[in-house]
Design an enzyme around this catalytic site. Sequence first.
Site, PDB file in Angstrom:
ATOM      1  N   ASP A   3     -23.164  14.415  -6.927  1.00 28.56           N
ATOM      2  CA  ASP A   3     -22.264  14.677  -4.940  1.00 28.56           C
ATOM      3  C   ASP A   3     -23.173  14.937  -4.448  1.00 28.56           C
ATOM      4  O   ASP A   3     -24.056  15.346  -4.406  1.00 28.56           O
ATOM      5  CB  ASP A   3     -21.755  15.562  -5.627  1.00 28.56           C
TER       6      ASP A   3
ATOM      7  N   ASP B 156     -20.696  20.332  -8.298  1.00 27.90           N
ATOM      8  CA  ASP B 156     -20.461  21.582  -8.174  1.00 27.90           C
ATOM      9  C   ASP B 156     -19.308  21.790  -8.044  1.00 27.90           C
ATOM     10  O   ASP B 156     -19.089  23.834  -7.887  1.00 27.90           O
ATOM     11  CB  ASP B 156     -21.538  22.379  -7.495  1.00 27.90           C
TER      12      ASP B 156
ATOM     13  N   ASP C 103     -14.923  18.219  -8.429  1.00 31.63           N
ATOM     14  CA  ASP C 103     -16.203  17.507 -10.149  1.00 31.63           C
ATOM     15  C   ASP C 103     -16.221  17.615 -11.481  1.00 31.63           C
ATOM     16  O   ASP C 103     -16.629  16.633 -12.262  1.00 31.63           O
ATOM     17  CB  ASP C 103     -17.418  17.520  -9.443  1.00 31.63           C
TER      18      ASP C 103
END
Length: 643
Positions: free
Chosen positions: A307, A514, A518
């Site tokens: 990410d 995080d 996600d």
Amino acid sequence: MMQDRLKVLLLAVATLGLAVGLGLWTMALPGAAAVVWTLGVIPVLIGLVVEIVRSLAKGEVGLDIVAALSMSAALLFDETLAAAVVALMYSGGTFLESFAEGRARREMSDLLSRVPRTATRQLQGALEEVALEAIAPGDLLLIRQGDVAPVDGRVESERAMLDQSALTGEAMPVRLARGQDVMSGSTNAGDAFDLRVSRAAADSTYAGIVRLVEEAQAAKAPMARMADRWSLMFLIVTLMLAGAAWWFTGDPIRAVAVLVVATPCPLILAVPVALVAGLSRAAHFGVLIKGAKPLEALARIRTLILDKTGTLTDGRPQIVSVHATGALSGDEVLRFAAALDQASKHPIAQAIVAAARARGSAEGRAGGSAGGCVLPVPHDVVEIPGEGVAGVIEGRAVLVGGAAFVAARLGLAQVDIAAAEAGSVIVALGVDGQLMGHLVLADALRPGTAELLAGLRRLGIGRILLATGDRRAVAEAVTAGLGLDAVRAELTPDQKVLLVLSERKNGPVMMVGDGVNDAPALAAADIGVAMGARGAAASAEAADVVLLVDHLDRLLAGIEVAQGARRIAFQSVAVGIGLSVLGMIAAALGYLAPVQGALLQELIDAAVILNALRALRIHPRQMRAADAAVADAPDQVALRGPL
């Protein structure tokens, strides 16, 4: 929980039975000792048979069959001491494995804890607290500063400032005008605003993400244990040797001796011990791995999906440059902007204040001063939410805010500022009616990111991708020069899941993130890694691995520990099984009685366990380098992240 308690109980029964039986045997009461040993074995054997039936029902053939055969044969031919030893070894191994998995993830129902259970509804000119279930489309809610939007809706006030980073990956707060859509799970980063509900709580964005996580976890392919991959071959060899010994000699005791020596304690004990040691060692470096199976899988990862916001980047706006265009210096531009922004709660304002104080503290340390930066107190402050702040600093009229806001207040057609990079924010400063400069803020890459990616490739990860909900221009600008294999931008949570599934053709996939957005991808990946220090609770719950400190480089340490622990477990198994096969051959030839075989197996167990415990001494290369750096500069030790 009940299964864990049962394993503890069986271990206690096996231990007590063996100990009491040995006591009776030393008192010259062999008959009583045999009875006690048998009583200690039977509960373990019953539990073992139940486990075998469950495994066979799922189409799995494990090591439990060899252990059950050896205990049953030993009891059948009155070799009760050998049976008791095997029972203790088996129950001890299953207990260790259960202990290794004891840190497993909590139930996903905790995912909803981030969303408030109630909301403030406006009805007939009054405010009332109502449960989420009672909210219906068309209701008008008041979303206070710092509140999380509990449902999807539209802005009914003039404007709203929302932090959507947990949902979209966009690091900077988003300003929405009247009528624009608000996603549930967004945090109000500005003044209170009215929200017109468009969907019930059960149908909102956040609830949909929860369902995605649950579906991804349910569809996730199970990870095979190392022990299971060895078990079928070992079972065939054991049965062939035991059958041959009985067939050619006509002595069933030889078959019993072979089975006792063949009890796969190196697999039952060495693998869990090495992996538990690996879990403990990884936790020492701030990497929480939720069980032995994830640790094994972590050692075999070949594809990494990262990410952006809060993972590859810090996730918070930072000053990347300060430009002075008037009579003030760059440091004075920062000082005046930070002084006035002390009166604002806006995230960008707070970032400017933090940067000024950090710079002042650093200069104080360099000059030998213990004090930090002291900013003057602002007076006569007026804030226009989402636009900027006006006030008086040390008797001078100061303006801080967006370029358009400052230009309008200074009577300028526009503020002449060079185009900023994608994803950056410009904050202009005016003092006493004159434009004095501007600050550029962006969500910057974490320091050492390029070295981190190089280290990951060195550990065997051949493919590294970026997956973000942020805009493509921002994603490409941030990752320029990193040498990623692919950049996937503007992804929704379900699209991230599809990306994870499509990348499995290249080998086991690890996803690192995080945010709430996600969580489904973390659950779907072979290994999901969450940034636990500042990340959303949802991602930590869905992940197999949680980085307990806000240092992405600890991922290197976690993978290296996992690979080391798996390598040590493999070595222990190979040596232990090799010695067991030699012992089985000796037993088949009549050189070992069942009790002697059990004692030999004990020695083999001790050797492989001692070898497995070497995993406690694994010291990752990255951490060795950090230790060397600290040794060279002991006064900088406080800058290292906590372990």
